[in-house]
Write a protein that holds these residues in place. Structure first.
Motif, PDB file in Angstrom:
ATOM      1  N   ASP A  12       0.744  -1.142  -0.120  1.00 22.88           N
ATOM      2  CA  ASP A  12      -0.047   0.122  -0.011  1.00 22.88           C
ATOM      3  C   ASP A  12       0.892   1.270  -0.004  1.00 22.88           C
ATOM      4  O   ASP A  12       0.330   2.140  -0.388  1.00 22.88           O
ATOM      5  CB  ASP A  12      -0.853   0.102   1.261  1.00 22.88           C
ATOM      6  N   VAL A  13       1.975   1.304   0.634  1.00 18.09           N
ATOM      7  CA  VAL A  13       3.019   2.404   0.854  1.00 18.09           C
ATOM      8  C   VAL A  13       4.421   2.053   0.537  1.00 18.09           C
ATOM      9  O   VAL A  13       4.955   0.935   1.367  1.00 18.09           O
ATOM     10  CB  VAL A  13       2.559   3.128   2.289  1.00 18.09           C
ATOM     11  N   ALA A  14       5.160   2.666  -0.004  1.00 18.50           N
ATOM     12  CA  ALA A  14       6.545   2.304   0.133  1.00 18.50           C
ATOM     13  C   ALA A  14       7.295   3.827   0.560  1.00 18.50           C
ATOM     14  O   ALA A  14       7.237   4.493  -0.235  1.00 18.50           O
ATOM     15  CB  ALA A  14       7.064   1.949  -1.485  1.00 18.50           C
ATOM     16  N   PHE A  15       8.237   3.596   1.317  1.00 20.15           N
ATOM     17  CA  PHE A  15       9.005   4.443   1.887  1.00 20.15           C
ATOM     18  C   PHE A  15      10.397   4.331   1.214  1.00 20.15           C
ATOM     19  O   PHE A  15      10.856   3.316   1.247  1.00 20.15           O
ATOM     20  CB  PHE A  15       9.170   4.573   3.330  1.00 20.15           C
ATOM     21  N   CYS A  16      10.719   5.536   0.614  1.00 18.51           N
ATOM     22  CA  CYS A  16      12.148   5.508  -0.011  1.00 18.51           C
ATOM     23  C   CYS A  16      13.165   6.193   0.847  1.00 18.51           C
ATOM     24  O   CYS A  16      13.338   7.269   0.874  1.00 18.51           O
ATOM     25  CB  CYS A  16      12.147   6.197  -1.430  1.00 18.51           C
ATOM     26  N   ALA A  17      14.279   5.309   1.409  1.00 23.03           N
ATOM     27  CA  ALA A  17      15.136   5.769   2.240  1.00 23.03           C
ATOM     28  C   ALA A  17      16.618   5.697   1.590  1.00 23.03           C
ATOM     29  O   ALA A  17      17.515   5.251   2.419  1.00 23.03           O
ATOM     30  CB  ALA A  17      14.994   5.311   3.806  1.00 23.03           C
ATOM     31  N   LEU A  18      16.817   5.693   0.328  1.00 25.24           N
ATOM     32  CA  LEU A  18      17.823   5.252  -0.472  1.00 25.24           C
ATOM     33  C   LEU A  18      18.807   6.360  -0.194  1.00 25.24           C
ATOM     34  O   LEU A  18      18.387   7.677  -0.354  1.00 25.24           O
ATOM     35  CB  LEU A  18      17.450   4.900  -1.983  1.00 25.24           C
ATOM     36  N   PRO A  19      20.167   6.057  -0.522  1.00 22.28           N
ATOM     37  CA  PRO A  19      21.203   6.764  -0.491  1.00 22.28           C
ATOM     38  C   PRO A  19      21.046   7.897  -1.951  1.00 22.28           C
ATOM     39  O   PRO A  19      20.414   7.491  -2.935  1.00 22.28           O
ATOM     40  CB  PRO A  19      22.389   6.288  -0.605  1.00 22.28           C
ATOM     41  N   HIS A  20      21.381   9.076  -1.728  1.00 17.31           N
ATOM     42  CA  HIS A  20      21.237   9.978  -3.104  1.00 17.31           C
ATOM     43  C   HIS A  20      22.226   9.461  -3.841  1.00 17.31           C
ATOM     44  O   HIS A  20      23.140   9.080  -3.793  1.00 17.31           O
ATOM     45  CB  HIS A  20      21.610  11.459  -2.478  1.00 17.31           C
ATOM     46  N   GLY A  21      21.630   9.789  -5.215  1.00 17.58           N
ATOM     47  CA  GLY A  21      22.512   9.284  -6.423  1.00 17.58           C
ATOM     48  C   GLY A  21      22.160   8.024  -6.937  1.00 17.58           C
ATOM     49  O   GLY A  21      22.447   7.474  -7.866  1.00 17.58           O
TER      50      GLY A  21
END
Length: 78
Positions: A69-78
């Protein structure tokens, strides 16, 4: 129950989000996306989750993420 994916779950922001979500009564953490710790349980990476969350981390599979239902994106920049 809200099905959640946390992409970048083992980084600083991601693990804080996981910690908050484990205490939410209406959330089911379905995916813990982590390139570095693929195949390891989150409780092996962060021992404070032992007995609380023993879900396995995995490489991000967008087909599985789309089912949440929801995806949180906490990926490194780039």
């Amino acid at each position: 129950m809200i099905k959640v994916a946390v992409l970048g779950a083992t980084g600083y922001a991601g693990i804080e989000l996981v910690r908050l979500l484990t205490n939410h009564p209406d959330v089911s953490i379905e995916i813990l996306g982590s390139q570095s710790f693929d195949g390891k349980k989150i409780s092996e990476v962060y021992q404070n989750f032992e007995g609380i969350l023993d879900k396995e981390c995995s490489v991000i599979d967008m087909d599985k993420v789309e089912k949440c239902d929801v995806a949180f994106c906490a990926l490194p920049h780039g």
